[in-house]
Design an enzyme around this catalytic site. Sequence first.
Site, PDB file in Angstrom:
ATOM      1  N   PRO A  90       0.745  -1.136   0.006  1.00  0.00           N
ATOM      2  CA  PRO A  90       0.100  -0.032  -0.012  1.00  0.00           C
ATOM      3  C   PRO A  90       0.911   1.112   0.072  1.00  0.00           C
ATOM      4  O   PRO A  90       0.315   2.433  -0.309  1.00  0.00           O
ATOM      5  CB  PRO A  90      -0.706  -0.041   1.247  1.00  0.00           C
ATOM      6  CG  PRO A  90      -0.813  -1.520   1.863  1.00  0.00           C
ATOM      7  CD  PRO A  90       0.653  -2.068   1.153  1.00  0.00           C
ATOM      8  N   GLU A 117       3.064  -7.902   8.459  1.00  0.00           N
ATOM      9  CA  GLU A 117       3.281  -6.671   8.533  1.00  0.00           C
ATOM     10  C   GLU A 117       4.019  -6.251   7.485  1.00  0.00           C
ATOM     11  O   GLU A 117       4.220  -4.933   7.318  1.00  0.00           O
ATOM     12  CB  GLU A 117       3.875  -6.254   9.948  1.00  0.00           C
ATOM     13  CG  GLU A 117       3.191  -6.562  10.995  1.00  0.00           C
ATOM     14  CD  GLU A 117       1.539  -6.182  11.013  1.00  0.00           C
ATOM     15  OE1 GLU A 117       1.546  -5.155  10.728  1.00  0.00           O
ATOM     16  OE2 GLU A 117       0.672  -7.086  11.205  1.00  0.00           O
ATOM     17  N   ARG A 155      -2.144  -9.367 -20.845  1.00  0.00           N
ATOM     18  CA  ARG A 155      -2.691  -9.148 -22.027  1.00  0.00           C
ATOM     19  C   ARG A 155      -2.406  -8.040 -23.092  1.00  0.00           C
ATOM     20  O   ARG A 155      -2.755  -8.084 -24.148  1.00  0.00           O
ATOM     21  CB  ARG A 155      -4.266  -8.573 -21.403  1.00  0.00           C
ATOM     22  CG  ARG A 155      -4.343  -7.446 -20.914  1.00  0.00           C
ATOM     23  CD  ARG A 155      -5.535  -7.110 -20.061  1.00  0.00           C
ATOM     24  NE  ARG A 155      -6.714  -6.613 -21.198  1.00  0.00           N
ATOM     25  CZ  ARG A 155      -6.716  -5.506 -21.827  1.00  0.00           C
ATOM     26  NH1 ARG A 155      -5.768  -4.575 -21.692  1.00  0.00           N
ATOM     27  NH2 ARG A 155      -7.568  -5.237 -22.826  1.00  0.00           N
ATOM     28  N   ASP A 170      -9.287   0.159 -25.322  1.00  0.00           N
ATOM     29  CA  ASP A 170      -9.355  -0.030 -23.621  1.00  0.00           C
ATOM     30  C   ASP A 170      -9.493   1.418 -22.975  1.00  0.00           C
ATOM     31  O   ASP A 170      -9.033   2.306 -23.727  1.00  0.00           O
ATOM     32  CB  ASP A 170      -7.849  -0.529 -23.435  1.00  0.00           C
ATOM     33  CG  ASP A 170      -7.686  -1.861 -23.315  1.00  0.00           C
ATOM     34  OD1 ASP A 170      -8.809  -2.741 -23.590  1.00  0.00           O
ATOM     35  OD2 ASP A 170      -6.741  -2.643 -23.364  1.00  0.00           O
TER      36      ASP A 170
HETATM   37  C1  6SD Z   1       1.766  -7.532   3.664  1.00  0.00           C
HETATM   38  C2  6SD Z   1       0.999  -6.962   1.712  1.00  0.00           C
HETATM   39  C3  6SD Z   1       1.088  -6.579   0.334  1.00  0.00           C
HETATM   40  C4  6SD Z   1      -0.276  -6.301   2.315  1.00  0.00           C
HETATM   41  C5  6SD Z   1      -1.651  -4.240  -0.574  1.00  0.00           C
HETATM   42  C6  6SD Z   1      -1.366  -3.448  -1.666  1.00  0.00           C
HETATM   43  C7  6SD Z   1      -2.571  -2.837  -1.940  1.00  0.00           C
HETATM   44  N1  6SD Z   1      -2.796  -1.767  -2.977  1.00  0.00           N
HETATM   45  N2  6SD Z   1      -3.348  -2.611  -1.104  1.00  0.00           N
HETATM   46  N3  6SD Z   1      -2.789  -3.870  -0.143  1.00  0.00           N
HETATM   47  C8  6SD Z   1      -0.957  -5.165   0.279  1.00  0.00           C
HETATM   48  C9  6SD Z   1       0.369  -5.828  -0.232  1.00  0.00           C
HETATM   49  C10 6SD Z   1      -1.188  -5.297   1.543  1.00  0.00           C
HETATM   50  O1  6SD Z   1       1.582  -7.723   2.401  1.00  0.00           O
END
Ligand code: 6SD
Length: 243
Positions: A90, A117, A155, A170
Site C-alpha cells: 500500500p 506486517e 494481455r 481500452d
Molecule cells: C503484507 C501486503 C502486500 C499487504 C496491498 C497492496 C495494496 N494496494 N493494498 N494492499 C498489500 C500488499 C497489503 O503484504
Amino acid sequence: MRIDIVTVFPEMVEPVIQCSMLARGQQAGSLQIRAADLRQFTHDRHRTTDDTPFGGGAGMVMKPEPFFEAVEHLREEAGWVPARIVVTTPQGRLFNQQMAVEFAQVPHLILLCGHYEGIDERVCQHLATDELSIGDYVLTGGELPALVIADAVSRLVPGVLGNPESLQQDSFVDGLLAPPQYTRPAEYRGYGVPEVLLSGHHANIARWRRLQQLLRTRERRPDLWQKVSLTPEDIKLLREAEQ
Ligand code: 6SD
C-alpha cells in the site's frame, strides 16, 4: 515474456494463472507465468520466512534472505535477461496502464508477495526495482495485487489477446474511459440501444463513441479529465452535445 510470482501461497496463485487469458497466452508460447514457492529458498528445518520486527511492535516481518535468493535463482534460470522486480505494498506508487505497457516490453517480470506486517525494507531498497500499490485499500497480502499486475501486463504481450485491435479501445489508452458497448437483442425488457449504433454509419458511430468517452471521463473521473488534451474535433463534439 516470463512472469514469476514469488509467494508463500503458491496454491493461491496457480489456479488463476491456469485460467482464462493467462492460460491462452501460455499456450500460444508468448508468455510463461509461474508461481515460485518462497519457502524453497529457506535453509532451516521450519522453512521460516518471517521473524519479529526489530524495535518491537505487533506482527511479523518477512525475512530478506529468501527473497534475495529466490530472485537470484529465477534470474539465473531466465538467463539474466533484463528484469523488473516488483514489490506490491500500500506504500507503493499507484499502478496504472502506462506502467503495464512499460512492463510488457521487459522480458522478465518478478512479483514479490508480502504477508503479515510486510517485507524487510532491504528487499524494497536493494532488490526491488519498483514498489507498487493497486489502490488505496489494505489487503492481507501481495498475491492479489501481483495477479492484478500480471493480468494487466499479460494481455498486452503480443499473442495473448485474440484481437489486438481491441487494445486500442481500452480505457486509459488515450487517457479516456472506454465508451459503452451493446449487443443483441436491440430491445430487452423495453430497454433500447442508441439508434446510431444500429445505423451502420461508421463515421457517426465513431463520433458518438468519442463523445461518450469524453462525457464519461468528465463526469466520472475528474482526475483523468484534468490531464486530457482535447482535439479541435473533441471541442466541437462537446459544444454540439451541450446544445
Ligand atoms: C503484507 C501486503 C502486500 C499487504 C496491498 C497492496 C495494496 N494496494 N493494498 N494492499 C498489500 C500488499 C497489503 O503484504
